[in-house]
Design an enzyme around this catalytic site. Sequence first.
Site, PDB file in Angstrom:
ATOM      1  N   HIS A 190       0.848  -1.185   0.000  1.00  0.00           N
ATOM      2  CA  HIS A 190       0.000   0.000   0.000  1.00  0.00           C
ATOM      3  C   HIS A 190       0.884   1.234   0.000  1.00  0.00           C
ATOM      4  O   HIS A 190       1.940   1.229   0.626  1.00  0.00           O
ATOM      5  CB  HIS A 190      -0.907   0.020   1.240  1.00  0.00           C
ATOM      6  CG  HIS A 190      -2.072   0.932   1.079  1.00  0.00           C
ATOM      7  ND1 HIS A 190      -2.012   2.273   1.352  1.00  0.00           N
ATOM      8  CD2 HIS A 190      -3.332   0.680   0.637  1.00  0.00           C
ATOM      9  CE1 HIS A 190      -3.188   2.809   1.086  1.00  0.00           C
ATOM     10  NE2 HIS A 190      -4.004   1.883   0.663  1.00  0.00           N
TER      11      HIS A 190
ATOM     12  N   ASP B 236      -7.911  -5.134  -0.300  1.00  0.00           N
ATOM     13  CA  ASP B 236      -8.411  -5.789  -1.510  1.00  0.00           C
ATOM     14  C   ASP B 236      -8.174  -7.288  -1.508  1.00  0.00           C
ATOM     15  O   ASP B 236      -8.885  -8.034  -2.171  1.00  0.00           O
ATOM     16  CB  ASP B 236      -7.750  -5.174  -2.750  1.00  0.00           C
ATOM     17  CG  ASP B 236      -8.270  -3.781  -2.963  1.00  0.00           C
ATOM     18  OD1 ASP B 236      -9.483  -3.616  -2.944  1.00  0.00           O
ATOM     19  OD2 ASP B 236      -7.452  -2.864  -3.107  1.00  0.00           O
TER      20      ASP B 236
HETATM   21  N1  CMC Z   1       4.205  -7.313  -5.155  1.00  0.00           N
HETATM   22  C1  CMC Z   1       5.558  -7.357  -5.311  1.00  0.00           C
HETATM   23  N2  CMC Z   1       6.374  -6.322  -5.120  1.00  0.00           N
HETATM   24  C2  CMC Z   1       5.811  -5.162  -4.776  1.00  0.00           C
HETATM   25  C3  CMC Z   1       4.421  -5.019  -4.590  1.00  0.00           C
HETATM   26  C4  CMC Z   1       3.618  -6.162  -4.785  1.00  0.00           C
HETATM   27  N3  CMC Z   1       2.294  -6.092  -4.627  1.00  0.00           N
HETATM   28  N4  CMC Z   1       4.135  -3.754  -4.241  1.00  0.00           N
HETATM   29  C5  CMC Z   1       5.318  -3.109  -4.196  1.00  0.00           C
HETATM   30  N5  CMC Z   1       6.327  -3.964  -4.513  1.00  0.00           N
HETATM   31  C6  CMC Z   1       7.760  -3.663  -4.514  1.00  0.00           C
HETATM   32  C7  CMC Z   1       8.165  -2.828  -5.712  1.00  0.00           C
HETATM   33  O1  CMC Z   1       8.517  -3.656  -6.796  1.00  0.00           O
HETATM   34  C8  CMC Z   1       9.306  -2.040  -5.146  1.00  0.00           C
HETATM   35  O2  CMC Z   1      10.413  -2.896  -5.061  1.00  0.00           O
HETATM   36  P1  CMC Z   1      11.910  -2.308  -5.322  1.00  0.00           P
HETATM   37  O3  CMC Z   1      12.140  -1.369  -4.179  1.00  0.00           O
HETATM   38  O4  CMC Z   1      12.781  -3.508  -5.309  1.00  0.00           O
HETATM   39  O5  CMC Z   1      11.865  -1.612  -6.647  1.00  0.00           O
HETATM   40  C9  CMC Z   1       8.887  -1.745  -3.706  1.00  0.00           C
HETATM   41  O6  CMC Z   1       8.019  -2.836  -3.362  1.00  0.00           O
HETATM   42  C10 CMC Z   1       8.156  -0.413  -3.538  1.00  0.00           C
HETATM   43  O7  CMC Z   1       7.064  -0.378  -4.455  1.00  0.00           O
HETATM   44  P2  CMC Z   1       6.377   0.938  -5.034  1.00  0.00           P
HETATM   45  O8  CMC Z   1       5.858   0.654  -6.406  1.00  0.00           O
HETATM   46  O9  CMC Z   1       7.290   2.113  -4.849  1.00  0.00           O
HETATM   47  O10 CMC Z   1       5.168   1.116  -4.052  1.00  0.00           O
HETATM   48  P3  CMC Z   1       3.976   2.120  -4.286  1.00  0.00           P
HETATM   49  O11 CMC Z   1       3.741   2.787  -2.989  1.00  0.00           O
HETATM   50  O12 CMC Z   1       4.210   3.018  -5.459  1.00  0.00           O
HETATM   51  O13 CMC Z   1       2.790   1.154  -4.696  1.00  0.00           O
HETATM   52  C11 CMC Z   1       0.853  -0.155  -4.678  1.00  0.00           C
HETATM   53  C12 CMC Z   1       1.704   0.862  -3.905  1.00  0.00           C
HETATM   54  C13 CMC Z   1      -0.398  -0.450  -3.870  1.00  0.00           C
HETATM   55  C14 CMC Z   1       0.414   0.436  -6.046  1.00  0.00           C
HETATM   56  C15 CMC Z   1       1.696  -1.447  -4.891  1.00  0.00           C
HETATM   57  O14 CMC Z   1       2.076  -1.995  -3.647  1.00  0.00           O
HETATM   58  C16 CMC Z   1       0.984  -2.488  -5.743  1.00  0.00           C
HETATM   59  O15 CMC Z   1       1.063  -2.422  -6.971  1.00  0.00           O
HETATM   60  N6  CMC Z   1       0.256  -3.445  -5.095  1.00  0.00           N
HETATM   61  C17 CMC Z   1      -0.520  -4.406  -5.833  1.00  0.00           C
HETATM   62  C18 CMC Z   1      -1.830  -3.786  -6.266  1.00  0.00           C
HETATM   63  C19 CMC Z   1      -2.793  -3.590  -5.108  1.00  0.00           C
HETATM   64  O16 CMC Z   1      -3.004  -4.497  -4.313  1.00  0.00           O
HETATM   65  N7  CMC Z   1      -3.404  -2.392  -5.063  1.00  0.00           N
HETATM   66  C20 CMC Z   1      -4.409  -2.055  -4.053  1.00  0.00           C
HETATM   67  C21 CMC Z   1      -3.958  -1.007  -3.120  1.00  0.00           C
HETATM   68  S1  CMC Z   1      -5.049  -0.849  -1.713  1.00  0.00           S
HETATM   69  C22 CMC Z   1      -6.489  -0.171  -2.322  1.00  0.00           C
HETATM   70  C23 CMC Z   1      -6.576   1.301  -2.173  1.00  0.00           C
HETATM   71  O17 CMC Z   1      -6.461   1.811  -1.032  1.00  0.00           O
HETATM   72  O18 CMC Z   1      -6.777   1.959  -3.218  1.00  0.00           O
END
Ligand code: CMC
Length: 428
Positions: free
Chosen positions: A306, A363
């Site tokens: 998240h 989710d």
């Molecule tokens: N699976 C594997 N690796 C992940 C995931 C995941 N679900 N989420 C983040 N990472 C890794 C990412 O690859 C990165 O690794 P590195 O540092 O090695 O490059 C690190 O963790 C940080 O990720 P980020 O993309 O900077 O994190 P973010 O804050 O931009 O993304 C997120 C948040 C929710 C979009 C992401 O965690 C994700 O894509 N999750 C899966 C989709 C999901 O479940 N979304 C629902 C969110 S909750 C509903 C809401 O409140 O809207």
Amino acid sequence: MSHTCRIELDGQSHDFPVVEGTENELAIDISALRDRTGYITLDDGYGNTGSCKSSITYIDGDQGILRYRGIPIEQLAESSSFVETAWLVIWGRLPTPEEHDRFSTRLTRNQMIHESLRNHFEGFPPNAHPMAILSAMINAMSCYEPGMMEIEDETTLEQAAARLISKVRTIAAASYKMSVGQPLMYPRADYKYAQNFLHMMFSIPYKDYEPTPEVARALNLFLILHADHEQNCSTSTVRMVASSGANMYASCAAGVCALWGPLHGGANVAVIEMLEFIRQSGMNVAEYVSRVKAKDSKLRLMGFGHRVYKNFDPRAKILKEASDKMLAGMKVNDPLLDIARELEEVALRDPYFVERKLYPNVDFYSGIILRAMGIPLNMFTVMFAMGRVPGWIANWKEIHDDPKSRIYRPRQMYMGNTIQDYVPRDLR
Ligand code: CMC
């Protein structure tokens, strides 16, 4: 405590005020930055940018805190209903018994949709995505409610909010009925909000669907937990549209579109698709997890991580408990649930996820709950939208009520071509 922030630019120093929120969050107020220095800030994805001041929802992502109007989500989940929570989120305090009754009556009176609006459903192909239908129908509703376009008093606002919250449920169920070729069911005045939705989804003219109390309770809980979540992508979209002076319906229809994406509201769908993929591929969970972790992998574990919660998602904790209870009562035998449980266990132990603070989010469990209720996959995001409407209305209201509100208009860093001459077509 009053602070200032000093920024040194080109040998000159500039002081900017530091603003303190009611929960002691600190922000540098840079609203005069460009005028005073010529610089703008750059914050791709807005991870460090407060776009507004708001009094609706408080989140502390490190401690896993979520409160609507100051009330912890755990207390609302335990004691409140979706209708009461919706009123709280929009009007900033719990309703008195009279206010609650009045709002409930308004929701009941407004649950039907105009017969001409019902005809709009005929225009969509049977396989139309319910999110496309929902967004189009919310926008179309405004054509039937001209009195709600200009909201100048609290009574009209309450009427508009009740219409939107109530009719969204009817539209959602109707879009499902259309997609399966069944007659649309009229709502019932004697049913509560969540039960009425389940009735319109699953009853057929010769047989009423009777949800168990656990199922009605789990849906009520799902809706409460989704009612608001401060400046997420869809809510910021609603505020952006509202800031132009657009009406409540247009702003919320835009929110539906923003919610549709798989990184936001579409994530609960992506969770089930991922589980289905693992099942069909015959691969075991550990193998799938190592694919996710592989260097340069574009795969993500859907339902994990998240942007704000870096410890745990309090909504996930509540929904996990509810899903365990509901599933125990239903004696569901679903191979996807077994995969989900295994995935949860593996990821919670794996250093890759632990180090990056990637925990199951709301989710992950909502996907599981909705599937067990028999909600079809393409309706999952619609369910999220139904829950989020009060939050969108509250954010729309905050902009609408603020006499100092300005149109939202971010800046950008231009990285394109510098000046070029136009080349006539025959010389290209
Ligand atoms: N699976 C594997 N690796 C992940 C995931 C995941 N679900 N989420 C983040 N990472 C890794 C990412 O690859 C990165 O690794 P590195 O540092 O090695 O490059 C690190 O963790 C940080 O990720 P980020 O993309 O900077 O994190 P973010 O804050 O931009 O993304 C997120 C948040 C929710 C979009 C992401 O965690 C994700 O894509 N999750 C899966 C989709 C999901 O479940 N979304 C629902 C969110 S909750 C509903 C809401 O409140 O809207």
